[in-house]
Design a protein around this motif. Structure first.
Motif, PDB file in Angstrom:
ATOM      1  N   THR A   1      52.220 -19.586  -1.246  1.00 51.29           N
ATOM      2  CA  THR A   1      52.600 -20.074  -2.587  1.00 51.29           C
ATOM      3  C   THR A   1      53.681 -21.135  -2.489  1.00 51.29           C
ATOM      4  O   THR A   1      54.395 -21.390  -3.451  1.00 51.29           O
ATOM      5  CB  THR A   1      53.161 -18.920  -3.448  1.00 51.29           C
ATOM      6  OG1 THR A   1      54.307 -18.409  -2.774  1.00 51.29           O
ATOM      7  CG2 THR A   1      52.157 -17.831  -3.674  1.00 51.29           C
ATOM      8  N   ASP A   2      53.839 -21.736  -1.315  1.00 55.26           N
ATOM      9  CA  ASP A   2      54.889 -22.720  -1.091  1.00 55.26           C
ATOM     10  C   ASP A   2      56.268 -22.115  -1.379  1.00 55.26           C
ATOM     11  O   ASP A   2      57.137 -22.749  -1.981  1.00 55.26           O
ATOM     12  CB  ASP A   2      54.661 -23.962  -1.954  1.00 55.26           C
ATOM     13  CG  ASP A   2      55.467 -25.143  -1.425  1.00 55.26           C
ATOM     14  OD1 ASP A   2      55.859 -25.094  -0.242  1.00 55.26           O
ATOM     15  OD2 ASP A   2      55.724 -26.090  -2.188  1.00 55.26           O
ATOM     16  N   GLY A   3      56.448 -20.876  -0.988  1.00 61.73           N
ATOM     17  CA  GLY A   3      57.764 -20.248  -1.060  1.00 61.73           C
ATOM     18  C   GLY A   3      58.127 -19.608  -2.388  1.00 61.73           C
ATOM     19  O   GLY A   3      59.161 -18.975  -2.496  1.00 61.73           O
ATOM     20  N   THR A   4      57.295 -19.780  -3.408  1.00 60.72           N
ATOM     21  CA  THR A   4      57.682 -19.191  -4.690  1.00 60.72           C
ATOM     22  C   THR A   4      57.103 -17.790  -4.856  1.00 60.72           C
ATOM     23  O   THR A   4      56.155 -17.404  -4.177  1.00 60.72           O
ATOM     24  CB  THR A   4      57.222 -20.039  -5.890  1.00 60.72           C
ATOM     25  OG1 THR A   4      55.824 -20.241  -5.774  1.00 60.72           O
ATOM     26  CG2 THR A   4      57.937 -21.357  -5.938  1.00 60.72           C
ATOM     27  N   GLN A   5      57.687 -17.040  -5.777  1.00 61.42           N
ATOM     28  CA  GLN A   5      57.289 -15.653  -5.985  1.00 61.42           C
ATOM     29  C   GLN A   5      56.246 -15.554  -7.094  1.00 61.42           C
ATOM     30  O   GLN A   5      56.052 -16.492  -7.857  1.00 61.42           O
ATOM     31  CB  GLN A   5      58.511 -14.812  -6.337  1.00 61.42           C
ATOM     32  CG  GLN A   5      59.091 -15.063  -7.711  1.00 61.42           C
ATOM     33  CD  GLN A   5      59.910 -16.342  -7.810  1.00 61.42           C
ATOM     34  OE1 GLN A   5      60.016 -17.102  -6.867  1.00 61.42           O
ATOM     35  NE2 GLN A   5      60.470 -16.589  -8.977  1.00 61.42           N
TER      36      GLN A   5
ATOM     37  N   MET B   1      51.803 -11.362  -0.441  1.00 62.95           N
ATOM     38  CA  MET B   1      51.585 -12.723  -0.938  1.00 62.95           C
ATOM     39  C   MET B   1      50.099 -13.057  -1.041  1.00 62.95           C
ATOM     40  O   MET B   1      49.675 -13.703  -1.994  1.00 62.95           O
ATOM     41  CB  MET B   1      52.284 -13.749  -0.033  1.00 62.95           C
ATOM     42  CG  MET B   1      53.784 -13.709  -0.073  1.00 62.95           C
ATOM     43  SD  MET B   1      54.478 -13.564  -1.730  1.00 62.95           S
ATOM     44  CE  MET B   1      54.065 -15.161  -2.412  1.00 62.95           C
ATOM     45  N   VAL B   2      49.305 -12.640  -0.046  1.00 56.89           N
ATOM     46  CA  VAL B   2      47.856 -12.919  -0.108  1.00 56.89           C
ATOM     47  C   VAL B   2      47.274 -12.220  -1.336  1.00 56.89           C
ATOM     48  O   VAL B   2      46.524 -12.813  -2.114  1.00 56.89           O
ATOM     49  CB  VAL B   2      47.160 -12.448   1.186  1.00 56.89           C
ATOM     50  CG1 VAL B   2      45.651 -12.379   1.000  1.00 56.89           C
ATOM     51  CG2 VAL B   2      47.507 -13.383   2.331  1.00 56.89           C
ATOM     52  N   MET B   3      47.682 -10.953  -1.519  1.00 53.74           N
ATOM     53  CA  MET B   3      47.204 -10.216  -2.683  1.00 53.74           C
ATOM     54  C   MET B   3      47.621 -10.921  -3.974  1.00 53.74           C
ATOM     55  O   MET B   3      46.812 -11.178  -4.858  1.00 53.74           O
ATOM     56  CB  MET B   3      47.780  -8.801  -2.657  1.00 53.74           C
ATOM     57  CG  MET B   3      47.287  -7.935  -3.765  1.00 53.74           C
ATOM     58  SD  MET B   3      48.358  -6.502  -4.022  1.00 53.74           S
ATOM     59  CE  MET B   3      49.529  -7.208  -5.137  1.00 53.74           C
ATOM     60  N   GLY B   4      48.916 -11.265  -4.060  1.00 53.64           N
ATOM     61  CA  GLY B   4      49.443 -11.875  -5.280  1.00 53.64           C
ATOM     62  C   GLY B   4      48.799 -13.217  -5.581  1.00 53.64           C
ATOM     63  O   GLY B   4      48.413 -13.494  -6.712  1.00 53.64           O
TER      64      GLY B   4
ATOM     65  N   SER C   1      56.015  -7.465  -8.631  1.00 52.59           N
ATOM     66  CA  SER C   1      56.062  -8.868  -8.247  1.00 52.59           C
ATOM     67  C   SER C   1      55.865  -8.979  -6.735  1.00 52.59           C
ATOM     68  O   SER C   1      55.927  -7.977  -6.030  1.00 52.59           O
ATOM     69  CB  SER C   1      57.411  -9.485  -8.631  1.00 52.59           C
ATOM     70  OG  SER C   1      58.457  -8.796  -8.004  1.00 52.59           O
ATOM     71  N   SER C   2      55.620 -10.201  -6.273  1.00 47.61           N
ATOM     72  CA  SER C   2      55.467 -10.453  -4.843  1.00 47.61           C
ATOM     73  C   SER C   2      56.396 -11.586  -4.446  1.00 47.61           C
ATOM     74  O   SER C   2      56.453 -12.597  -5.132  1.00 47.61           O
ATOM     75  CB  SER C   2      54.027 -10.857  -4.512  1.00 47.61           C
ATOM     76  OG  SER C   2      53.164  -9.772  -4.711  1.00 47.61           O
ATOM     77  N   ASP C   3      57.103 -11.390  -3.344  1.00 48.35           N
ATOM     78  CA  ASP C   3      58.123 -12.349  -2.937  1.00 48.35           C
ATOM     79  C   ASP C   3      57.925 -12.630  -1.446  1.00 48.35           C
ATOM     80  O   ASP C   3      57.873 -11.697  -0.650  1.00 48.35           O
ATOM     81  CB  ASP C   3      59.487 -11.704  -3.206  1.00 48.35           C
ATOM     82  CG  ASP C   3      60.650 -12.610  -2.843  1.00 48.35           C
ATOM     83  OD1 ASP C   3      60.420 -13.631  -2.182  1.00 48.35           O
ATOM     84  OD2 ASP C   3      61.779 -12.274  -3.223  1.00 48.35           O
ATOM     85  N   PRO C   4      57.795 -13.916  -1.048  1.00 50.01           N
ATOM     86  CA  PRO C   4      57.554 -14.196   0.375  1.00 50.01           C
ATOM     87  C   PRO C   4      58.722 -13.792   1.271  1.00 50.01           C
ATOM     88  O   PRO C   4      58.550 -13.668   2.478  1.00 50.01           O
ATOM     89  CB  PRO C   4      57.333 -15.715   0.405  1.00 50.01           C
ATOM     90  CG  PRO C   4      57.889 -16.226  -0.864  1.00 50.01           C
ATOM     91  CD  PRO C   4      57.771 -15.132  -1.871  1.00 50.01           C
ATOM     92  N   SER C   5      59.906 -13.571   0.714  1.00 49.58           N
ATOM     93  CA  SER C   5      61.004 -13.113   1.573  1.00 49.58           C
ATOM     94  C   SER C   5      61.105 -11.586   1.572  1.00 49.58           C
ATOM     95  O   SER C   5      62.071 -11.024   2.086  1.00 49.58           O
ATOM     96  CB  SER C   5      62.328 -13.746   1.146  1.00 49.58           C
ATOM     97  OG  SER C   5      62.646 -13.389  -0.167  1.00 49.58           O
TER      98      SER C   5
ATOM     99  N   ARG D   1      55.778 -14.753   8.768  1.00 48.92           N
ATOM    100  CA  ARG D   1      56.709 -15.142   7.709  1.00 48.92           C
ATOM    101  C   ARG D   1      56.357 -16.531   7.196  1.00 48.92           C
ATOM    102  O   ARG D   1      56.382 -16.806   5.992  1.00 48.92           O
ATOM    103  CB  ARG D   1      58.141 -15.086   8.249  1.00 48.92           C
ATOM    104  CG  ARG D   1      59.218 -15.376   7.239  1.00 48.92           C
ATOM    105  CD  ARG D   1      59.270 -14.366   6.112  1.00 48.92           C
ATOM    106  NE  ARG D   1      59.640 -13.031   6.561  1.00 48.92           N
ATOM    107  CZ  ARG D   1      59.629 -11.960   5.753  1.00 48.92           C
ATOM    108  NH1 ARG D   1      59.273 -12.068   4.490  1.00 48.92           N
ATOM    109  NH2 ARG D   1      59.952 -10.782   6.208  1.00 48.92           N
ATOM    110  N   GLY D   2      55.995 -17.429   8.135  1.00 44.15           N
ATOM    111  CA  GLY D   2      55.580 -18.768   7.736  1.00 44.15           C
ATOM    112  C   GLY D   2      54.345 -18.736   6.865  1.00 44.15           C
ATOM    113  O   GLY D   2      54.280 -19.385   5.820  1.00 44.15           O
ATOM    114  N   VAL D   3      53.368 -17.928   7.272  1.00 43.46           N
ATOM    115  CA  VAL D   3      52.122 -17.816   6.495  1.00 43.46           C
ATOM    116  C   VAL D   3      52.428 -17.292   5.092  1.00 43.46           C
ATOM    117  O   VAL D   3      51.920 -17.809   4.086  1.00 43.46           O
ATOM    118  CB  VAL D   3      51.114 -16.883   7.214  1.00 43.46           C
ATOM    119  CG1 VAL D   3      49.928 -16.578   6.315  1.00 43.46           C
ATOM    120  CG2 VAL D   3      50.647 -17.517   8.514  1.00 43.46           C
ATOM    121  N   ALA D   4      53.307 -16.280   5.015  1.00 46.21           N
ATOM    122  CA  ALA D   4      53.649 -15.715   3.709  1.00 46.21           C
ATOM    123  C   ALA D   4      54.247 -16.780   2.806  1.00 46.21           C
ATOM    124  O   ALA D   4      53.939 -16.851   1.610  1.00 46.21           O
ATOM    125  CB  ALA D   4      54.621 -14.547   3.881  1.00 46.21           C
TER     126      ALA D   4
END
Lengths: 327, 311
Positions: free
Chosen positions: A151-155, A90-93, A247-251, A144-147
């Protein structure tokens, strides 16, 4: 603890190879048996293309399992790797898609972010004396929270073409860049662990960190750096996964810490520390990958697959226990 | 209820089953791969049931894989099915991302792809089958406006953020609430399509806002969780609870009064249509880019018919 004593002695190359093979016999026989059964059951298993697919499929797990091997060798555990993978991806994305940071720098930043998580694990375990199970369980939740926050949970979808081609184009018809990276990392870590004094010290810490300390090994510093390194491999995992999924996905990586630990244990490592090897871990990773691949090829129902995978994990460890008792 | 789209879908379904029969007449063993995101969600399990029953009727081999909510796992599974030599792929994307990679991999291998429920925006399937979620959620919203007289404190149990159904159902609900300033949204949190999360979140929401009068579950499972939370909390006023999907258990809950309404998707039709569409693509037929199926507002008045014969 005989293997450690053996390791401490200098010995010729031949016996080193024999010793190494001995250490991984159980898992290796398991892997070969599995391949044999699968190639009897389906024609599509033993093809070059399918075996290369398996390598693609195990790369992320394999890279993370290398980091986990070090942690388990010193008698620790790291439950945060799945979540740190998500932080990295997520940080990368987010840096690339929202802040316009060039991908190579964003990739580094992703790995760095996961390394910071690993560093925090190290501080909790070494400086504050929190048991590694609890420290990394806390980190799992925080990361997981930081991830999700990034992006506020979006991919994030769609990277530059060259980035996803890292895991698609097979150079020489064989290795994609990501698989090559996995093999390279495994070789470097395997050699360091087996043939460098650093490796011997790590085994000594796993055998008993008080003894290791008395022997003049800086166990605390080693432990610290091993948690950082485990975070770094989770960070690599996040970047590799992003190339594979484009793609990057926080989950992403939810529950992967368990797959990673399973791979290391199937590879013959002991959760009480001091026993295990990179070669064993790579075989453990391949057993999980080949098994999942084979069950899909045969077309076994997903419910049965879950049962089979559980049985194989249990069976692998039972075999190893029997071997140790006899040996 | 029977608008033009239903007719088109019905005609398409009929035409497809004719061509399916034609294909079977050629007496070739056809293998279709069905990649499902998570069988722990009843909606997908119902699709699995319908698709495999239909495939068996047609004498087609259907291989089913379950990604357990993990999009990376799903990429592996699709890759494996391609190695195994499937003729067509029915792809129901897992995770929020709706990864484009499986579609691209199948198309590189020359395998036609039917996407179901979610469609990767940057690499859509050859045809996409889904419920008209926007219209369905709008119907739910209009029902709520009517029942509450246009004044309500609404709490929403969202699905997984960023997924197509979550976005579409939010859009439909907001369209229905437009022009009704009395419909005030006091809380919204993701329950990720899960009943236990719906229960816990609804409980906390009631703790923070005891005067909530409407719970909107983006799917049936969290709505049923909310219904349970209301029961436990001993609330002294009427709270409307609505879901979405029309799962068999939720339909029974509507009949028994613990849910006030749901929007019934034609889940069984989706399962069958996905197989028929895959066969049609194999025959080289052109299918519309999108095949949207109607969703029916279901209350205690019309629920019995759906329980007896799920669409």
């Amino acid at each position: 603890m005989e293997p450690i004593a053996k390791r401490m002695q200098k010995r010729p190359l031949l016996s080193a190879v024999v010793g190494w093979l001995k250490q991984i016999t159980g898992p290796l026989i398991g892997l070969l048996l599995l391949c044999l059964v699968l190639s009897l059951m389906t024609d599509s298993f033993l093809t070059k293309n399918n075996l290369l697919n398996v390598m693609d499929q195990v790369t992320v797990l394999g890279v993370m399992a290398i980091g986990m091997t070090f942690v388990i060798l010193i008698g620790g555990i790291d439950l945060s790797v799945g979540a740190l993978l998500a932080v990295s991806t997520m940080v990368m994305g987010a840096l690339n898609a929202y802040a316009g940071v060039p991908l190579p720098i964003a990739m580094l930043a992703g790995v760095m972010a996961a390394a910071i998580g690993g560093f925090a694990n190290g501080v909790l375990v070494v400086q504050l004396g929190v048991p590694s199970f609890v420290a990394t369980l806390a980190m799992m939740s925080i990361a997981r929270g930081v991830a999700n926050i990034t992006t506020d949970g979006t991919q994030i979808t769609g990277y530059s073409a060259w980035f996803s081609e890292l895991s698609i184009i097979r150079y020489g018809g064989l290795l994609s860049a990501t698989v090559a990276f996995f093999i390279f990392l495994a070789l470097v870590c395997g050699v360091l662990l087996s043939y460098h004094t650093m490796g011997r010290k790590i085994y000594a810490i796993g055998g008993g960190s008080e003894v290791a300390r008395l022997a003049g090994i800086r166990a605390r510093a080693y432990t610290m750096w091993i948690y950082v390194f485990c975070g770094v491999t989770a960070g690599f995992g996040g970047v590799l996964l992003a190339t594979r999924l484009d793609s990057s996905d926080p989950s992403a990586g939810l529950g992967w810490e368990l797959d990673t630990i399973a791979a290391v244990v199937i590879g013959g490592a002991s959760l009480s520390g001091g026993v295990g090897s990179i070669g064993g871990t790579v075989i453990g990773v391949l057993i999980i990958g080949v098994l999942r691949n084979g069950l899909n090829l045969i077309g076994i129902s997903p419910f049965i697959q879950q049962i089979v995978i559980g049985l194989v994990i249990a069976f692998a460890v039972i075999l190893d226990q029997l071997r140790l008792r006899r040996g | 209820m029977f608008n033009r789209r239903t007719l088109i879908a019905a005609t398409a379904a009929f035409g497809l089953s004719v061509s399916a029969t034609a294909l079977m007449a050629q007496n070739e063993q056809v293998t279709i791969g069905l990649a499902l995101p998570s069988l722990t969600l009843d909606f997908f399990d119902q699709i699995r049931g319908a698709a495999s029953a239909h495939a068996e009727d047609l004498g087609i081999e259907l291989i089913i894989v379950d990604a357990n909510g993990d999009s990376a796992r799903q990429v592996d599974q699709v890759q494996d099915m391609i190695s195994r030599g499937i003729d067509a792929l029915v792809y129901v994307p897992a995770g929020a991302t709706a990864a484009a990679v499986p579609v691209r991999a199948a198309q590189r291998a020359g395998i036609p792809v039917v996407t179901l429920d979610r469609n990767p925006p940057n690499a859509p399937g050859d045809t996409f089958i889904a419920s008209d979620s926007v219209a369905g959620a709008r119907n739910i919203g209009e029902y709520l406006v009517e029942m509450t007289g246009g004044t309500a404190k609404v709490a929403i149990l969202q699905g997984q953020i960023g997924t197509t159904p979550e976005i579409a159902r939010d859009q439909g609900l907001m369209e229905a609430f437009e022009g009704h300033p009395g419909m005030e949204i006091v809380a919204a949190q993701p329950a990720n399509w899960l009943q236990d999360q719906g229960f816990n979140i609804a409980q906390d929401m009631l703790q923070a806002n005891p005067d909530i009068t409407v719970f909107v579950g983006r799917s049936d499972a969290p709505a049923m969780g909310a219904a349970q939370a209301i029961k436990v909390a001993n609330i002294d006023h009427k709270i409307w609870v609505v879901g979405f999907d029309g799962l068999p258990v939720a339909l029974e809950a509507v009949r028994d009064g613990s849910l006030d309404a749901t929007a019934t998707q034609q889940t069984n039709l989706m399962g069958r249509l996905s197989i028929d569409s895959a066969l049609a693509l194999l025959q080289g037929e052109e299918l519309p880019a999108e095949q949207l199926l109607d969703v029916t507002l279901t209350t205690s008045e019309n629920v019995q018919g759906f329980i007896e014969n799920h669409p």
